[in-house]
Design a protein around this motif. Structure first.
Motif, short mmCIF file in Angstrom:
data_model
loop_
_atom_site.label_atom_id
_atom_site.label_comp_id
_atom_site.label_asym_id
_atom_site.label_seq_id
_atom_site.Cartn_x
_atom_site.Cartn_y
_atom_site.Cartn_z
N TYR A 105 0.82 -1.22 0.00
CA TYR A 105 0.00 0.00 0.00
C TYR A 105 0.85 1.27 0.00
O TYR A 105 0.69 2.14 -0.86
CB TYR A 105 -0.93 -0.03 1.21
CG TYR A 105 -1.66 1.26 1.49
CD1 TYR A 105 -2.63 1.75 0.60
CD2 TYR A 105 -1.40 1.99 2.65
CE1 TYR A 105 -3.30 2.92 0.86
CE2 TYR A 105 -2.08 3.16 2.92
CZ TYR A 105 -3.03 3.62 2.03
OH TYR A 105 -3.69 4.79 2.29
N GLU A 106 1.77 1.41 0.95
CA GLU A 106 2.57 2.63 1.03
C GLU A 106 3.46 2.79 -0.20
O GLU A 106 3.63 3.89 -0.72
CB GLU A 106 3.40 2.63 2.31
CG GLU A 106 2.60 2.72 3.60
CD GLU A 106 1.85 4.05 3.74
OE1 GLU A 106 2.19 5.01 3.01
OE2 GLU A 106 0.94 4.13 4.58
N GLN A 107 4.02 1.71 -0.67
CA GLN A 107 4.87 1.78 -1.87
C GLN A 107 4.07 2.22 -3.08
O GLN A 107 4.51 3.05 -3.88
CB GLN A 107 5.50 0.42 -2.12
CG GLN A 107 6.37 0.36 -3.38
CD GLN A 107 6.92 -1.03 -3.62
OE1 GLN A 107 7.00 -1.85 -2.72
NE2 GLN A 107 7.31 -1.30 -4.86
N ASN A 108 2.86 1.67 -3.23
CA ASN A 108 2.01 2.03 -4.36
C ASN A 108 1.57 3.49 -4.28
O ASN A 108 1.44 4.17 -5.30
CB ASN A 108 0.79 1.12 -4.43
CG ASN A 108 1.18 -0.31 -4.77
OD1 ASN A 108 2.28 -0.57 -5.29
ND2 ASN A 108 0.31 -1.25 -4.47
N ARG A 109 1.32 3.98 -3.06
CA ARG A 109 0.96 5.39 -2.90
C ARG A 109 2.10 6.30 -3.35
O ARG A 109 1.87 7.34 -3.97
CB ARG A 109 0.61 5.68 -1.44
CG ARG A 109 -0.76 5.20 -1.03
CD ARG A 109 -1.03 5.48 0.43
NE ARG A 109 -0.94 6.90 0.73
CZ ARG A 109 -1.88 7.80 0.45
NH1 ARG A 109 -2.99 7.42 -0.16
NH2 ARG A 109 -1.73 9.07 0.78
N ARG A 110 3.33 5.91 -3.02
CA ARG A 110 4.47 6.73 -3.45
C ARG A 110 4.59 6.77 -4.96
O ARG A 110 5.01 7.78 -5.54
CB ARG A 110 5.76 6.20 -2.82
CG ARG A 110 5.88 6.49 -1.32
CD ARG A 110 7.28 6.22 -0.83
NE ARG A 110 7.63 4.82 -0.87
CZ ARG A 110 7.38 3.94 0.09
NH1 ARG A 110 6.75 4.32 1.20
NH2 ARG A 110 7.75 2.68 -0.03
#
Length: 507
Positions: free
Chosen positions: A381-386
């Motif tokens: 999730y956090e990687q995709n948001r970045r």
């Protein structure tokens, strides 16, 4: 012994104005004087109040901006004395019911109001805790920009206890609240640990650690991830019915990707699945809406399973737009938004369309369990948001989603991974629900403590205390009478003050 209004006989009902030295409004803060972090006075904005209150503190003594005495005089800013109870007064902020007490002389901007207590009549903390039981959002005048008026604050009914009893009440409140604070802090630590544990489980799942023992036992009967990938690619070639020549999907660049367990292979979303971006039928056509075809907004894509939607479109809306109806088992991924929405995923348990702010990954067109891709997206999730950062509106897009990498395990192992995650997740979910329930119970208990405090039931009355009515009369007699209130309407009539219920009465 209790009076008719439900308070002890030694108490008296008055209002906030009667126990206040002044009700102050903040000062304008020209931009050219903002930005200094050192000076004679902290100059606080609503954001500074919010930050302190949301951190669970009631005392503010610093701010993001400071000014000198020279600038204070130049802009004619009024400093609030220590012990002032301050709160937002304009816009939507009053609905948050933020309020704090300044412990040093401070200046507040013109979106803030403050109540300066008469210290010889009321303990500042007693007044503060009582005001936390009032919903200031309901106090705001409903205009184009809602605002709180001094008169409405001053007219708030206030149960005045003898001064010594006020101090005993404050001491007891803070003793009980301290115990609740410790319990709530422990619950939040548990919540944090559960979130970390969930992420650790997901990491173990997508790196093969979770099913290592299972894989070693079943390795001899598993179709490899590479064989599964080739089978999916061949099926997609054979099923191609689009325009032009079939284009092979792009494989991932694996140079910087970590090694995978034996039998696993890196693949891209583009290699495995058809991906579509949604759309919205025209809002100008009422006949397109209110039908029976589920239509998912991006706000509904929130790490969940979707079995119903807030809105539905008609067959006419479906046929006159570019929306597509996606099968059960499709995984949706939210693409747009600065908040928490971007990067969240959901699994369709129904056939549904969706808007242009999310993408559909048709996992169920393959043998791969939708839960595997869903949990992979949860883990990343956090990687995709970045990946979606940059530009005026941070966003993912169809090409970025197609390029996402998938650690493709043997089919039976992916099913086992999903099974093990769901067993562990159900336990985590139960503990998270318990934490939320206990935090809500603690919040309710706080309101019960305050209700008891301001009805005279939290501490014992002392017959030796000077009655509040006598104290009030004595203080008023020693002070000059206040000037009459100014008319608040063009006719000269005074507006009727609002009577506000306490939070426990309105809940």
């Amino acid at each position: 012994m209790t009076s008719k209004v439900g308070i002890p006989a030694t108490w008296t009902m008055t209002n906030v104005e009667a126990v206040s030295e002044a009700i102050l409004s903040g000062s304008g803060f020209p931009k050219e004087f903002q930005g200094d972090t050192d000076g004679d006075y902290p100059f606080a904005k609503v954001g500074d109040i919010s930050q302190v209150f949301r951190a669970g503190r009631k005392v503010i003594n610093s701010a993001g901006n400071y000014i000198s005495e020279q600038i204070r005089k130049k802009i004619n800013a009024r400093a609030f004395p220590p012990g002032t109870i301050v709160f937002p007064k304009i816009g939507e902020a009053p609905r948050n019911n933020y309020r704090v007490i300044n412990s040093v002389e401070m200046i507040f901007d013109n979106n803030v109001m403050g109540i300066v207590p008469k210290n010889e009549l009321v303990d500042k903390d007693y007044l503060y805790y009582y005001l936390t039981t009032r919903d200031f959002g309901e106090l705001a005048v409903a205009t184009a920009v809602p605002s709180i008026r001094k008169g409405d604050v001053g007219s708030i009914a206030f149960p005045l206890a003898p001064l010594n009893e006020q101090r005993r009440i404050v001491s007891k409140i803070e003793e009980l609240f301290s115990d609740l604070d410790e319990g709530e802090a422990a619950l939040r630590r548990v919540q944090s640990l559960l979130a970390s544990y969930r992420q650790a489980v997901l990491k173990a799942a997508v790196t093969g650690e979770l099913t290592k023992a299972w894989r070693e036992t079943n390795q001899h009967r598993l179709e490899s991830g590479e064989a599964l990938l080739q089978r999916i690619l061949q099926a997609r070639r054979e099923q191609w019915n689009g325009r032009g020549q079939y284009q092979e999907p792009q494989p991932p660049d694996i140079d910087e990707l970590p090694d995978l367990p034996e039998g696993w292979v890196w693949a891209s979303i583009d290699q495995l699945f058809n991906v579509y971006v949604g759309s919205t039928p025209s809002r100008k056509e009422p006949s397109y809406w209110g039908g029976d075809i589920p239509w998912v907004s991006s706000g509904e894509v929130a790490f969940c399973r979707i079995s119903d939607t807030k809105e539905k479109i008609t067959r006419q809306g479906y046929e006159n737009s570019s929306v597509k109806l996606h099968p059960k088992g499709t995984v949706l991924l939210a693409m747009i938004g600065e908040g928490r929405t971007r990067g969240q995923a959901a699994i369709l348990d129904i056939e549904a369309c969706h808007n242009q702010n999310s993408a559909s990954i048709r996992v169920s067109e393959t043998d791969i369990p939708p839960g595997y891709i869903y949990y992979l997206l949860m883990y990343s999730y956090e990687q995709n948001r970045r990946m979606g950062q940059g530009g005026n509106q941070p966003a993912l897009n169809g090409m970025k989603i197609k390029g996402l990498t998938v650690p493709l395990a043997p089919l039976e192992e992916m099913k086992e991974i999903v099974n093990q995650i769901e067993i562990i997740s159900s336990r985590i979910d139960a503990l998270e629900i318990w934490c939320k329930t206990e935090l809500a119970r603690s919040a309710t208990l706080r309101q019960s403590i305050l209700k008891a405090a301001f009805s005279g039931k939290l501490v014992l009355q002392d017959p030796g205390d000077e009655p509040a009515s006598v104290l009030l009369e004595r203080i008023q007699a020693a002070r000059p009478s206040p000037s009459p209130s100014k008319p608040t309407s063009r006719t000269g009539a005074k507006t009727q003050p609002k009577v506000q219920p306490t939070l426990w009465e309105s809940s």
